[in-house]
Scaffold this active site. Structure first.
Site, PDB file in Angstrom:
ATOM      1  CG  ASP A 105      -4.371  -1.990   3.491  1.00  0.00           C
ATOM      2  OD1 ASP A 105      -4.711  -2.851   4.557  1.00  0.00           O
ATOM      3  OD2 ASP A 105      -4.391  -0.770   3.374  1.00  0.00           O
ATOM      4  CG  ASN A 127      -7.439  -1.341   6.109  1.00  0.00           C
ATOM      5  OD1 ASN A 127      -6.376  -0.972   6.794  1.00  0.00           O
ATOM      6  ND2 ASN A 127      -7.773  -0.775   4.937  1.00  0.00           N
ATOM      7  CD  GLU A 177      -4.841   4.304   0.780  1.00  0.00           C
ATOM      8  OE1 GLU A 177      -4.145   3.968   1.929  1.00  0.00           O
ATOM      9  OE2 GLU A 177      -5.391   5.346   0.675  1.00  0.00           O
ATOM     10  CE1 TYR A 225      -6.658   0.781   1.374  1.00  0.00           C
ATOM     11  CE2 TYR A 225      -7.976   1.994  -0.307  1.00  0.00           C
ATOM     12  CZ  TYR A 225      -7.484   1.713   0.994  1.00  0.00           C
ATOM     13  OH  TYR A 225      -7.663   2.813   2.040  1.00  0.00           O
ATOM     14  CG  ASN A 278      -1.864   1.091   1.272  1.00  0.00           C
ATOM     15  OD1 ASN A 278      -1.407   2.349   1.032  1.00  0.00           O
ATOM     16  ND2 ASN A 278      -2.999   1.043   1.680  1.00  0.00           N
ATOM     17  CG  HIS A 312       0.383  -0.007   4.451  1.00  0.00           C
ATOM     18  ND1 HIS A 312      -0.466  -0.724   5.039  1.00  0.00           N
ATOM     19  CD2 HIS A 312      -0.504   1.383   4.592  1.00  0.00           C
ATOM     20  CE1 HIS A 312      -1.719  -0.475   5.128  1.00  0.00           C
ATOM     21  NE2 HIS A 312      -1.647   0.731   5.012  1.00  0.00           N
TER      22      HIS A 312
END
Length: 255
Positions: A146, A148, A34, A105, A7, A247
């Site tokens: 990613d 999260n 991103e 993402y 990311n 990141h």
DNA sequence: ATGGTCGCGGAGCGA
């Protein structure tokens, strides 16, 4: 094949660091998240100059994913097929050689219980359906990006502080498990049970210098890919120094 | 420290 997930938190702002990383590590495949750039403005010349082909799925200001590869990129699919109600550019899939890639993402969710959190859980459920329907576990499948979401306390610098919070709540972890249910395994945990391996550190609290990180960027592999996986490493050098992303890149080697 | 720093875009939002 050495595959990276990273990311970059704006590709254009991160170009010096991305180019440094590509030259230093020379990975075969890089899954970016991103990128924050529309396709027309994607800085392709410098990346192609290092020998990479590119598949990108961008949008203005937010989100954006891309795959870089030294070998040809085939069968590119953008977004979640049949789920056009997710307007953000968060998903790109492709095949490189014998590996089926899915670059994600995942929605951040901001705070447990808010509308963005509920959207995150729904979005992850849609990804789980997509994985189940379109990625045969008899193939070498690499689902990365990613996420999260942390798996457990080993991924969290202060588990007591983070218990039940965003990135650590049980519904998020259940949604991650649902994505993996067809047969994906966490590649890092094939190699180590050690706690304290992180991939993201908050800018605001100067988390990197304090060692306050979370592991939220993952490689989820099908059985044939997991069998062939010889290492998973976090490139901390790319998180240090001038104008880093929040990141670090993660490198997964599949023999 | 209930803050803090980034990036985008040119104020406030998202992370």
């Amino acid at each position: 094949m050495r595959i990276v997930t990273w990311n970059v938190n704006s590709l254009r702002a991160r170009m010096p660091r991305v180019l440094e990383f590509l030259e230093r590590q020379s990975p075969d495949v890089v899954c970016l998240q991103e990128t924050k750039v529309v396709d027309e403005l994607f800085p392709r010349d410098e990346i192609e100059g290092l020998g990479y082909s590119i598949a990108f799925h961008g949008q203005k200001t937010y989100n954006g994913v891309a795959i870089l590869s030294k070998a040809p990129i085939e069968d590119v699919v953008m977004g979640i097929p049949g789920k056009d109600h997710h307007p953000e550019a968060r998903v790109i899939a492709a095949k490189v050689e014998d590996v089926m890639l899915l670059d994600l993402y995942v929605v951040n969710g901001r705070e447990v219980g808010c509308d963005k959190y509920e959207y995150k859980l729904k979005w992850m459920a849609d990804v789980a359906e997509y994985v189940k329907e379109s990625f045969p576990m008899t193939e070498k499948v690499v689902v990365t990006g990613d996420f999260n979401v942390t798996f457990d306390d080993r991924d969290v610098y202060d588990p007591a502080k983070w218990e039940g919070k965003i990135l650590c709540s049980q519904p998020e972890r259940d949604a991650l498990a649902k994505i993996m249910e067809p047969g994906l395994g966490d590649a890092l945990r094939k190699h180590t049970d050690e706690p304290g391996i992180y991939t993201w550190w908050d800018f605001r609290t100067r988390g990197f210098k304090r060692g306050n990180g979370l592991r939220i960027d993952h490689f989820l592999l099908s059985p044939p890919a997991l069998d062939a996986c010889s290492s998973v490493e976090v490139d901390l050098e790319a998180r240090d120094g001038e104008k880093p992303s929040d990141h670090a890149p993660v490198i997964c080697t599949i023999d």
